[in-house]
Design a protein around this motif. Structure first.
Motif, PDB file in Angstrom:
ATOM      1  N   LEU A 120    -124.393   4.367-167.579  1.00 17.13           N
ATOM      2  CA  LEU A 120    -124.897   3.409-168.352  1.00 17.13           C
ATOM      3  C   LEU A 120    -125.330   2.179-167.488  1.00 17.13           C
ATOM      4  O   LEU A 120    -126.485   1.513-167.913  1.00 17.13           O
ATOM      5  CB  LEU A 120    -124.183   3.002-169.492  1.00 17.13           C
ATOM      6  N   ALA A 121    -124.518   2.008-166.696  1.00 16.25           N
ATOM      7  CA  ALA A 121    -124.738   0.732-165.708  1.00 16.25           C
ATOM      8  C   ALA A 121    -125.864   1.023-164.914  1.00 16.25           C
ATOM      9  O   ALA A 121    -126.638   0.013-164.594  1.00 16.25           O
ATOM     10  CB  ALA A 121    -123.567   0.349-164.762  1.00 16.25           C
ATOM     11  N   ASP A 122    -126.180   1.978-164.357  1.00 18.25           N
ATOM     12  CA  ASP A 122    -127.276   2.414-163.599  1.00 18.25           C
ATOM     13  C   ASP A 122    -128.499   2.331-164.477  1.00 18.25           C
ATOM     14  O   ASP A 122    -129.503   1.707-163.962  1.00 18.25           O
ATOM     15  CB  ASP A 122    -127.095   3.776-163.070  1.00 18.25           C
ATOM     16  N   VAL A 123    -128.637   2.863-165.741  1.00 18.47           N
ATOM     17  CA  VAL A 123    -129.896   2.974-166.385  1.00 18.47           C
ATOM     18  C   VAL A 123    -130.051   1.526-167.140  1.00 18.47           C
ATOM     19  O   VAL A 123    -131.269   0.885-167.082  1.00 18.47           O
ATOM     20  CB  VAL A 123    -129.748   3.928-167.609  1.00 18.47           C
ATOM     21  N   ASN A 124    -128.926   0.909-167.212  1.00 22.76           N
ATOM     22  CA  ASN A 124    -129.351  -0.514-167.978  1.00 22.76           C
ATOM     23  C   ASN A 124    -129.905  -1.481-166.698  1.00 22.76           C
ATOM     24  O   ASN A 124    -130.679  -2.445-167.000  1.00 22.76           O
ATOM     25  CB  ASN A 124    -127.934  -1.134-168.425  1.00 22.76           C
ATOM     26  N   GLU A 125    -129.378  -1.271-165.474  1.00 23.77           N
ATOM     27  CA  GLU A 125    -129.697  -2.198-164.393  1.00 23.77           C
ATOM     28  C   GLU A 125    -131.384  -1.706-164.315  1.00 23.77           C
ATOM     29  O   GLU A 125    -132.209  -2.616-164.106  1.00 23.77           O
ATOM     30  CB  GLU A 125    -129.067  -1.740-163.268  1.00 23.77           C
ATOM     31  N   ALA A 126    -131.708  -0.599-164.313  1.00 14.30           N
ATOM     32  CA  ALA A 126    -133.062  -0.166-163.993  1.00 14.30           C
ATOM     33  C   ALA A 126    -133.809  -0.766-165.293  1.00 14.30           C
ATOM     34  O   ALA A 126    -135.146  -1.064-165.101  1.00 14.30           O
ATOM     35  CB  ALA A 126    -133.351   1.484-164.146  1.00 14.30           C
ATOM     36  N   ILE A 127    -133.380  -0.467-166.465  1.00 16.06           N
ATOM     37  CA  ILE A 127    -134.250  -1.061-167.520  1.00 16.06           C
ATOM     38  C   ILE A 127    -134.489  -2.716-167.355  1.00 16.06           C
ATOM     39  O   ILE A 127    -135.556  -3.349-167.546  1.00 16.06           O
ATOM     40  CB  ILE A 127    -133.322  -0.816-169.015  1.00 16.06           C
ATOM     41  N   GLU A 128    -133.188  -3.297-167.058  1.00 16.07           N
ATOM     42  CA  GLU A 128    -133.381  -4.779-166.734  1.00 16.07           C
ATOM     43  C   GLU A 128    -134.211  -5.233-165.720  1.00 16.07           C
ATOM     44  O   GLU A 128    -135.084  -6.449-166.022  1.00 16.07           O
ATOM     45  CB  GLU A 128    -131.995  -5.354-166.677  1.00 16.07           C
ATOM     46  N   LEU A 129    -134.416  -4.398-164.627  1.00 21.19           N
ATOM     47  CA  LEU A 129    -135.049  -4.974-163.379  1.00 21.19           C
ATOM     48  C   LEU A 129    -136.663  -4.668-163.880  1.00 21.19           C
ATOM     49  O   LEU A 129    -137.451  -5.251-163.286  1.00 21.19           O
ATOM     50  CB  LEU A 129    -134.782  -4.065-162.402  1.00 21.19           C
ATOM     51  N   ASP A 130    -136.895  -3.743-164.683  1.00 14.59           N
ATOM     52  CA  ASP A 130    -138.068  -3.513-165.241  1.00 14.59           C
ATOM     53  C   ASP A 130    -139.166  -3.190-164.285  1.00 14.59           C
ATOM     54  O   ASP A 130    -140.171  -3.741-163.885  1.00 14.59           O
ATOM     55  CB  ASP A 130    -138.590  -4.438-166.156  1.00 14.59           C
ATOM     56  N   GLY A 131    -138.648  -2.235-163.153  1.00 13.37           N
ATOM     57  CA  GLY A 131    -139.556  -1.935-161.922  1.00 13.37           C
ATOM     58  C   GLY A 131    -140.538  -0.654-161.929  1.00 13.37           C
ATOM     59  O   GLY A 131    -141.116  -0.553-161.073  1.00 13.37           O
ATOM     60  N   LEU A 132    -140.151   0.024-162.866  1.00  9.53           N
ATOM     61  CA  LEU A 132    -140.757   1.556-163.134  1.00  9.53           C
ATOM     62  C   LEU A 132    -142.088   1.218-163.323  1.00  9.53           C
ATOM     63  O   LEU A 132    -142.476   0.531-164.354  1.00  9.53           O
ATOM     64  CB  LEU A 132    -139.822   2.358-163.763  1.00  9.53           C
ATOM     65  N   PRO A 133    -143.167   2.101-163.018  1.00 10.15           N
ATOM     66  CA  PRO A 133    -144.250   2.060-163.390  1.00 10.15           C
ATOM     67  C   PRO A 133    -144.653   2.835-164.799  1.00 10.15           C
ATOM     68  O   PRO A 133    -143.534   3.639-165.090  1.00 10.15           O
ATOM     69  CB  PRO A 133    -145.317   3.007-162.245  1.00 10.15           C
ATOM     70  N   GLN A 134    -145.487   2.467-165.527  1.00 11.67           N
ATOM     71  CA  GLN A 134    -145.827   3.096-166.425  1.00 11.67           C
ATOM     72  C   GLN A 134    -146.109   4.485-166.634  1.00 11.67           C
ATOM     73  O   GLN A 134    -145.516   5.257-167.281  1.00 11.67           O
ATOM     74  CB  GLN A 134    -147.258   2.484-167.372  1.00 11.67           C
ATOM     75  N   THR A 135    -146.958   5.044-165.386  1.00 13.87           N
ATOM     76  CA  THR A 135    -147.197   6.399-164.986  1.00 13.87           C
ATOM     77  C   THR A 135    -146.812   6.602-163.689  1.00 13.87           C
ATOM     78  O   THR A 135    -147.020   5.863-162.864  1.00 13.87           O
ATOM     79  CB  THR A 135    -148.604   6.647-165.498  1.00 13.87           C
ATOM     80  N   ALA A 136    -145.862   7.480-163.363  1.00 14.38           N
ATOM     81  CA  ALA A 136    -145.359   7.673-161.984  1.00 14.38           C
ATOM     82  C   ALA A 136    -146.389   8.418-161.198  1.00 14.38           C
ATOM     83  O   ALA A 136    -147.699   8.716-161.602  1.00 14.38           O
ATOM     84  CB  ALA A 136    -144.208   8.398-161.900  1.00 14.38           C
ATOM     85  N   VAL A 137    -146.328   8.045-159.953  1.00 12.31           N
ATOM     86  CA  VAL A 137    -147.328   8.844-158.850  1.00 12.31           C
ATOM     87  C   VAL A 137    -147.504  10.363-159.120  1.00 12.31           C
ATOM     88  O   VAL A 137    -148.555  10.965-159.168  1.00 12.31           O
ATOM     89  CB  VAL A 137    -147.092   8.598-157.375  1.00 12.31           C
ATOM     90  N   ASN A 138    -146.303  10.976-159.595  1.00 13.52           N
ATOM     91  CA  ASN A 138    -146.288  12.343-160.061  1.00 13.52           C
ATOM     92  C   ASN A 138    -145.172  12.643-161.065  1.00 13.52           C
ATOM     93  O   ASN A 138    -144.438  11.573-161.141  1.00 13.52           O
ATOM     94  CB  ASN A 138    -146.265  13.319-159.073  1.00 13.52           C
ATOM     95  N   ARG A 139    -144.914  13.521-161.626  1.00 13.56           N
ATOM     96  CA  ARG A 139    -143.989  13.954-162.540  1.00 13.56           C
ATOM     97  C   ARG A 139    -142.643  14.358-162.013  1.00 13.56           C
ATOM     98  O   ARG A 139    -141.613  14.387-162.682  1.00 13.56           O
ATOM     99  CB  ARG A 139    -144.401  14.619-163.661  1.00 13.56           C
TER     100      ARG A 139
END
Length: 492
Positions: A206-225
């Protein structure tokens, strides 16, 4: 179709990590040959994430969990012959759910593909990225993206590992129940690590996913799946919260993932169909086609070939009438124009049906849109909102059931018992080619009213798997236990 280029040097690093991990003679994060840091920029670190989760690349294809939860038997020779041998094999122990032989199963598990694969990904991709990303040269926005990807991928790996090798999460006992080793970027692998409790393992995920959510750095659509995108940490959080029986939080995270991408495709449409040709008389049989790395329902894709998995009679009977996940599954019988039963010929069991599909992209361990709908529906059942739960399930079913047999559940199903049954039925149809069928069945056994006892008949004898069986916990492999005296088998 390949989604990403093979990373030969990543494979070399992965092989080196495994050796170093087993011998505990060096730190796997030491990636500086002759004193030169070859991962000094953001772009160089990003190349580690260009990993191919596929046959020939990463083999996320072990049949263990699908076999154990009664979805399949994986064999290519007569099952009766294997069962009759005086010395039991690891497969036979799984097929017969022989709980008394778990110690022997542990001894026969010299290595475990899942263990090597998932910890290898954590150790050679996620943790080196997380250790070096802050000091790398490159734009901050790109650093944030790469960090989020590594955190999300590590969370998924730990989640699948804890579900295979530890007990299901029980809120009443999680603080004292042994889990797995947690590998974060600051862990010194020269020091044999101890298992964390389930509460600690899930806390780190949960700490890992919560940090990823808080940082909000992921693209709406990734370069590939095969790269993480914005819905992925929410999807993992939804799975984790469901495992922890925190239904409100699970539903919230699932809806957040769906708000970003809630795509469901109509699998009854010819657009998601190909033709499998018979070899004897040239019959033409429509089968479901999910194009590798391009199927819209996949958030994160891990490829496996659906080949020679013999689907159990119990699983066959569990499908809803007209569900194309079963009626249009590519099976070996089609190749013989239904003039013979390959499962009977190969494994000697006439009631089994053997899959045969080398074209579709079967997402064995990845993240998918239907999982989120199922979690929302399950949470609504737990809250007593049966009508809303059926409304959610119908959104999946209407795109899976042939129009001549489809009937809405909303308004027809009113009791909790019925609702649980159709939720499980819909879930099985979506997950029987994945690891998540095992994970779901295992966690349902922790909830009153959701438990289920499974039976399996092989070579004329019926075997039973009960909700509280230790067979739901796989033994750690011997190559790990023998090198780390701190590890205790969780099935004991």
């Amino acid at each position: 179709m390949r989604c990403a280029k093979y990373m030969n040097y990543v494979r070399l690093i992965g092989a080196a990590f495994l050796l170093l991990h087993l011998s505990s003679c060096s730190d796997f994060t030491e990636l500086q040959p002759k004193g030169k840091n070859v991962l000094s920029t953001v772009d160089q670190l990003e190349t580690l994430l260009n990993y191919e989760y596929a046959i020939g690349g990463s083999d996320w294809t072990t049949k263990d969990m699908r076999t154990m939860c009664n979805d399949i038997i994986y064999a290519v020779s007569p099952v009766s012959t294997a069962i009759s041998q005086p010395n039991k094999s690891r497969d036979v122990i799984m097929w017969t759910w022989d709980e008394s032989s778990l110690d022997l199963m542990a001894q026969l598990t010299a290595t475990d593909e899942d263990y090597d694969e998932f910890y290898g990904i954590i150790g050679t991709i996620c943790n080196p990225v997380l250790q070096k990303i802050d000091e790398a040269d490159g734009a901050d926005v790109k650093k944030r993206q790469i960090r989020c990807e590594a955190l999300t991928l590590r969370a998924l790996c730990h989640y699948i590992m804890v579900n295979k090798f530890a007990a299901a999460y029980n809120p009443a006992t999680a603080a004292t129940t042994r889990g797995i080793i947690v590998m974060t970027e600051d862990v010194d692998i020269n020091v044999p690590q101890e298992q964390k409790t389930l509460q600690e393992v899930y806390g780190q995920i949960l700490a890992d996913v919560n940090e990823a959510i808080e940082l909000d750095g992921l693209p709406q659509t990734a370069v590939n799946r095969e790269r993480m995108s914005k819905p992925c940490p929410y999807a993992i959080k939804a799975l984790v919260m469901a495992s922890m029986q925190q239904w409100d939080e699970a539903e919230k995270a699932a809806k957040q993932a769906l708000a970003i991408d809630g795509t469901l495709v109509d699998l009854t449409s010819p657009a998601y169909e190909r033709i499998l040709s018979g070899l004897l008389i040239g019959g033409r049989y429509p089968v479901v086609y999910k194009q590798k790395c391009q199927f819209p329902e996949d958030y994160f894709f891990t490829y496996a070939m659906e080949l020679f998995s013999s689907i159990t009679p119990q699983t066959q009977q569990s499908f809803e009438e007209g569900n194309v996940n079963w009626t249009k599954m590519g099976i070996a019988d089609m190749g013989y124009d239904y003039m013979m039963n390959p499962a009977q010929l190969m494994i000697g069991e006439p009631d089994y049906v053997m899959t045969y599909d080398m074209e579709s992209g079967w997402n064995t361990a990845g993240l998918r849109v239907p999982q989120m709908y199922l979690i929302v529906a399950e949470a609504e059942i737990h809250k007593g909102n049966i009508t809303e739960a059926m409304h959610i399930l119908d959104q999946i079913r209407v795109k899976r059931i042939s129009s001549d047999t489809y009937r809405p559940l909303e308004g027809a199903v009113t009791s909790e018992t019925e609702a649980i049954a159709v939720l499980k039925q819909t879930s099985l149809a979506e997950n029987y080619t994945t690891y998540y069928s095992f994970i779901d069945k295992k966690r349902w056994n922790q909830v009153k009213g959701w438990e289920e006892t499974f039976t399996r008949t092989l070579a004329g004898k019926t075997y039973v798997l009960r909700p509280d069986s230790k067979m739901w916990i796989f033994p750690f492999p011997m190559n790990v236990v023998s090198h780390n005296p701190n590890i205790i088998q969780n099935y004991k």
